[in-house]
Design a protein around this motif. Structure first.
Motif, PDB file in Angstrom:
ATOM      1  N   MET A  38      -9.431  -5.742  26.629  1.00  0.00           N
ATOM      2  CA  MET A  38     -10.271  -5.709  27.477  1.00  0.00           C
ATOM      3  C   MET A  38      -9.599  -6.644  28.674  1.00  0.00           C
ATOM      4  O   MET A  38      -9.177  -7.586  28.541  1.00  0.00           O
ATOM      5  CB  MET A  38     -11.542  -6.067  27.109  1.00  0.00           C
ATOM      6  N   LEU A  39      -9.913  -6.034  30.069  1.00  0.00           N
ATOM      7  CA  LEU A  39      -9.263  -7.001  31.005  1.00  0.00           C
ATOM      8  C   LEU A  39     -10.296  -8.048  31.474  1.00  0.00           C
ATOM      9  O   LEU A  39     -11.542  -7.527  31.327  1.00  0.00           O
ATOM     10  CB  LEU A  39      -9.164  -6.091  32.328  1.00  0.00           C
ATOM     11  N   VAL A  40      -9.854  -9.101  31.916  1.00  0.00           N
ATOM     12  CA  VAL A  40     -10.893  -9.981  32.519  1.00  0.00           C
ATOM     13  C   VAL A  40     -11.462  -9.496  33.862  1.00  0.00           C
ATOM     14  O   VAL A  40     -12.531  -9.675  34.233  1.00  0.00           O
ATOM     15  CB  VAL A  40     -10.028 -11.285  32.779  1.00  0.00           C
ATOM     16  N   ARG A  41     -10.755  -8.830  34.671  1.00  0.00           N
ATOM     17  CA  ARG A  41     -10.933  -8.337  35.939  1.00  0.00           C
ATOM     18  C   ARG A  41     -11.375  -6.759  35.932  1.00  0.00           C
ATOM     19  O   ARG A  41     -10.202  -6.127  35.291  1.00  0.00           O
ATOM     20  CB  ARG A  41     -10.215  -8.799  37.021  1.00  0.00           C
ATOM     21  N   PRO A  42     -11.819  -6.027  36.608  1.00  0.00           N
ATOM     22  CA  PRO A  42     -11.973  -4.592  36.737  1.00  0.00           C
ATOM     23  C   PRO A  42     -10.902  -4.149  37.442  1.00  0.00           C
ATOM     24  O   PRO A  42     -10.152  -4.589  38.204  1.00  0.00           O
ATOM     25  CB  PRO A  42     -13.426  -4.450  37.574  1.00  0.00           C
ATOM     26  N   LEU A  43     -10.485  -2.615  36.780  1.00  0.00           N
ATOM     27  CA  LEU A  43      -9.374  -2.023  37.307  1.00  0.00           C
ATOM     28  C   LEU A  43     -10.070  -1.561  38.890  1.00  0.00           C
ATOM     29  O   LEU A  43     -11.103  -1.242  39.031  1.00  0.00           O
ATOM     30  CB  LEU A  43      -9.302  -0.752  36.425  1.00  0.00           C
ATOM     31  N   GLY A  61     -10.984   4.176  32.703  1.00  0.00           N
ATOM     32  CA  GLY A  61     -10.329   2.831  32.444  1.00  0.00           C
ATOM     33  C   GLY A  61      -9.211   2.708  31.616  1.00  0.00           C
ATOM     34  O   GLY A  61      -8.913   1.858  31.014  1.00  0.00           O
ATOM     35  N   GLU A  62      -8.296   3.617  31.744  1.00  0.00           N
ATOM     36  CA  GLU A  62      -7.011   3.750  31.330  1.00  0.00           C
ATOM     37  C   GLU A  62      -6.130   2.878  32.011  1.00  0.00           C
ATOM     38  O   GLU A  62      -4.940   2.530  31.358  1.00  0.00           O
ATOM     39  CB  GLU A  62      -6.684   5.213  31.157  1.00  0.00           C
ATOM     40  N   GLY A  63      -6.249   2.986  33.181  1.00  0.00           N
ATOM     41  CA  GLY A  63      -4.972   2.147  33.911  1.00  0.00           C
ATOM     42  C   GLY A  63      -5.026   2.616  35.454  1.00  0.00           C
ATOM     43  O   GLY A  63      -6.183   3.319  35.894  1.00  0.00           O
ATOM     44  N   VAL A  64      -4.240   2.165  36.413  1.00  0.00           N
ATOM     45  CA  VAL A  64      -4.080   2.575  37.658  1.00  0.00           C
ATOM     46  C   VAL A  64      -2.588   3.215  37.834  1.00  0.00           C
ATOM     47  O   VAL A  64      -1.662   2.816  37.866  1.00  0.00           O
ATOM     48  CB  VAL A  64      -4.158   1.263  38.589  1.00  0.00           C
ATOM     49  N   SER A  65      -2.822   4.352  38.392  1.00  0.00           N
ATOM     50  CA  SER A  65      -1.701   5.439  38.618  1.00  0.00           C
ATOM     51  C   SER A  65      -1.613   5.401  40.117  1.00  0.00           C
ATOM     52  O   SER A  65      -2.580   6.016  40.716  1.00  0.00           O
ATOM     53  CB  SER A  65      -1.912   6.638  38.101  1.00  0.00           C
ATOM     54  N   GLN A  66      -0.413   5.188  40.839  1.00  0.00           N
ATOM     55  CA  GLN A  66      -0.510   5.360  42.199  1.00  0.00           C
ATOM     56  C   GLN A  66       1.068   5.938  42.587  1.00  0.00           C
ATOM     57  O   GLN A  66       1.973   6.124  41.822  1.00  0.00           O
ATOM     58  CB  GLN A  66      -0.082   3.870  42.899  1.00  0.00           C
ATOM     59  N   ALA A  67       0.848   6.567  43.631  1.00  0.00           N
ATOM     60  CA  ALA A  67       2.313   7.417  44.119  1.00  0.00           C
ATOM     61  C   ALA A  67       2.897   6.414  44.815  1.00  0.00           C
ATOM     62  O   ALA A  67       2.637   5.427  45.574  1.00  0.00           O
ATOM     63  CB  ALA A  67       1.797   8.475  45.237  1.00  0.00           C
ATOM     64  N   VAL A 100       8.467  -1.199  41.600  1.00  0.00           N
ATOM     65  CA  VAL A 100       8.167  -2.423  40.452  1.00  0.00           C
ATOM     66  C   VAL A 100       8.130  -3.766  41.258  1.00  0.00           C
ATOM     67  O   VAL A 100       7.169  -4.398  40.548  1.00  0.00           O
ATOM     68  CB  VAL A 100       9.161  -2.058  39.352  1.00  0.00           C
ATOM     69  N   ARG A 101       8.928  -4.327  41.923  1.00  0.00           N
ATOM     70  CA  ARG A 101       8.828  -5.326  42.782  1.00  0.00           C
ATOM     71  C   ARG A 101       7.449  -5.596  43.295  1.00  0.00           C
ATOM     72  O   ARG A 101       6.874  -6.618  43.348  1.00  0.00           O
ATOM     73  CB  ARG A 101       9.870  -5.552  43.562  1.00  0.00           C
ATOM     74  N   LEU A 102       6.975  -4.720  43.816  1.00  0.00           N
ATOM     75  CA  LEU A 102       5.486  -4.625  44.530  1.00  0.00           C
ATOM     76  C   LEU A 102       4.265  -4.610  43.403  1.00  0.00           C
ATOM     77  O   LEU A 102       3.471  -5.385  43.660  1.00  0.00           O
ATOM     78  CB  LEU A 102       5.261  -3.314  45.247  1.00  0.00           C
ATOM     79  N   ALA A 103       4.530  -3.924  42.369  1.00  0.00           N
ATOM     80  CA  ALA A 103       3.540  -3.808  41.372  1.00  0.00           C
ATOM     81  C   ALA A 103       3.375  -5.063  40.447  1.00  0.00           C
ATOM     82  O   ALA A 103       2.337  -5.489  40.244  1.00  0.00           O
ATOM     83  CB  ALA A 103       3.715  -2.782  40.593  1.00  0.00           C
ATOM     84  N   VAL A 104       4.392  -5.739  40.146  1.00  0.00           N
ATOM     85  CA  VAL A 104       4.546  -6.837  39.124  1.00  0.00           C
ATOM     86  C   VAL A 104       3.597  -8.093  39.550  1.00  0.00           C
ATOM     87  O   VAL A 104       2.506  -8.111  38.709  1.00  0.00           O
ATOM     88  CB  VAL A 104       5.951  -7.156  38.874  1.00  0.00           C
ATOM     89  N   PRO A 105       3.921  -8.594  41.007  1.00  0.00           N
ATOM     90  CA  PRO A 105       2.664  -9.672  41.068  1.00  0.00           C
ATOM     91  C   PRO A 105       1.216  -9.175  41.334  1.00  0.00           C
ATOM     92  O   PRO A 105       0.355  -9.843  40.908  1.00  0.00           O
ATOM     93  CB  PRO A 105       3.498 -10.484  42.394  1.00  0.00           C
ATOM     94  N   TRP A 106       1.092  -8.145  41.771  1.00  0.00           N
ATOM     95  CA  TRP A 106      -0.177  -7.479  41.817  1.00  0.00           C
ATOM     96  C   TRP A 106      -0.799  -7.417  40.594  1.00  0.00           C
ATOM     97  O   TRP A 106      -2.054  -7.907  40.213  1.00  0.00           O
ATOM     98  CB  TRP A 106      -0.372  -6.182  42.644  1.00  0.00           C
ATOM     99  N   ALA A 107      -0.291  -6.776  39.556  1.00  0.00           N
ATOM    100  CA  ALA A 107      -0.595  -6.411  38.198  1.00  0.00           C
ATOM    101  C   ALA A 107      -1.027  -7.749  37.438  1.00  0.00           C
ATOM    102  O   ALA A 107      -2.210  -7.878  36.870  1.00  0.00           O
ATOM    103  CB  ALA A 107       0.368  -5.542  37.493  1.00  0.00           C
ATOM    104  N   LEU A 108      -0.206  -8.693  37.240  1.00  0.00           N
ATOM    105  CA  LEU A 108      -0.310 -10.018  37.050  1.00  0.00           C
ATOM    106  C   LEU A 108      -1.153 -10.846  37.358  1.00  0.00           C
ATOM    107  O   LEU A 108      -2.188 -11.328  36.849  1.00  0.00           O
ATOM    108  CB  LEU A 108       1.132 -11.050  36.964  1.00  0.00           C
ATOM    109  N   GLU A 109      -1.527 -10.791  38.844  1.00  0.00           N
ATOM    110  CA  GLU A 109      -2.362 -11.721  39.469  1.00  0.00           C
ATOM    111  C   GLU A 109      -3.792 -11.272  39.503  1.00  0.00           C
ATOM    112  O   GLU A 109      -5.119 -11.690  39.070  1.00  0.00           O
ATOM    113  CB  GLU A 109      -1.881 -12.056  40.897  1.00  0.00           C
ATOM    114  N   THR A 110      -3.756  -9.806  40.223  1.00  0.00           N
ATOM    115  CA  THR A 110      -5.069  -9.304  40.354  1.00  0.00           C
ATOM    116  C   THR A 110      -5.739  -8.831  38.865  1.00  0.00           C
ATOM    117  O   THR A 110      -7.110  -8.831  39.056  1.00  0.00           O
ATOM    118  CB  THR A 110      -4.828  -7.983  41.169  1.00  0.00           C
ATOM    119  N   LEU A 111      -4.924  -8.546  38.070  1.00  0.00           N
ATOM    120  CA  LEU A 111      -5.425  -7.865  36.725  1.00  0.00           C
ATOM    121  C   LEU A 111      -5.669  -9.107  35.873  1.00  0.00           C
ATOM    122  O   LEU A 111      -6.152  -8.915  34.556  1.00  0.00           O
ATOM    123  CB  LEU A 111      -4.797  -6.799  36.055  1.00  0.00           C
ATOM    124  N   ASP A 112      -5.279 -10.139  36.421  1.00  0.00           N
ATOM    125  CA  ASP A 112      -5.105 -11.537  35.299  1.00  0.00           C
ATOM    126  C   ASP A 112      -4.405 -11.135  33.942  1.00  0.00           C
ATOM    127  O   ASP A 112      -5.165 -11.504  32.868  1.00  0.00           O
ATOM    128  CB  ASP A 112      -6.660 -11.814  35.325  1.00  0.00           C
TER     129      ASP A 112
END
Length: 184
Positions: free
Chosen positions: A1-6, A69-75, A119-131
């Protein structure tokens, strides 16, 4: 379970050359082109035999991943013309605060730093925003390009999971790479 919503990143992520955004039905040509590389349909739900209906169903599945609630898929898009050239998705794992990372790029957009930029864009967003406490990726040992993308963005190789992946015909090993907030 995530601490923050997707949710999708708001604002959408971009480095002014490459961007990540929600899939659109107009991105269907990207799905057609992805299906021309046998490796992409083998390891994903991209249709190997493209039809308009199959391409649209793929895009609708990407939207449903967030809703279910499986994840976030982006183009992955070329910012200059907003043309989709790949996919990046952050998938929830059963462990709390752990997600997986997956991505692909259409053949004509490879070797241009597209996957690395995404990947460089996604990593900090995923780590920080999704906690997250961990973001991991599973890669087949012969996929040297993907291994290079991950290590160049700060992922570390942790080990090999034997017979972990299946392409429908045979089991395959997976190399496990991860990045932690403390690695950033």
């Amino acid at each position: 379970m995530l601490v923050r919503p997707l949710s999708y990143p708001d604002p959408a992520l971009s480095d002014r050359r490459i961007g990540l955004r929600m899939w659109r039905e107009a991105d269907i040509d990207c799905i057609r082109l992805a299906g021309t590389d046998p490796r992409i349909p083998k390891g994903t739900t991209v249709p190997a035999n493209f039809t308009q209906a199959g391409g649209l169903a793929f895009i609708h599945r990407q939207w449903a991943r967030l809703e279910n609630g499986e994840g976030v898929s982006q183009a992955i898009v070329d910012v200059d013309d907003d043309r989709a050239v790949g996919l990046l998705w952050v998938a929830l794992r059963p462990q709390p605060r752990v997600c997986g990372l997956g991505y692909w790029v259409i053949p004509s957009a490879r070797r241009q730093g597209v996957a690395t930029a995404a990947v460089r864009l996604a990593v900090p967003w995923a780590l920080e925003t999704l906690d997250l406490q961990r973001l991991e990726a599973w890669v087949e040992p012969d996929n040297l390009a993907s291994q290079h993308v991950l290590t160049s963005v700060g992922f570390q190789l942790e080990g090999r999971l034997r017979n972990f992946l299946t392409d429908g015909r045979r089991p395959a090993d997976a190399l496990v790479f991860s990045v932690l907030p403390s690695n950033r």
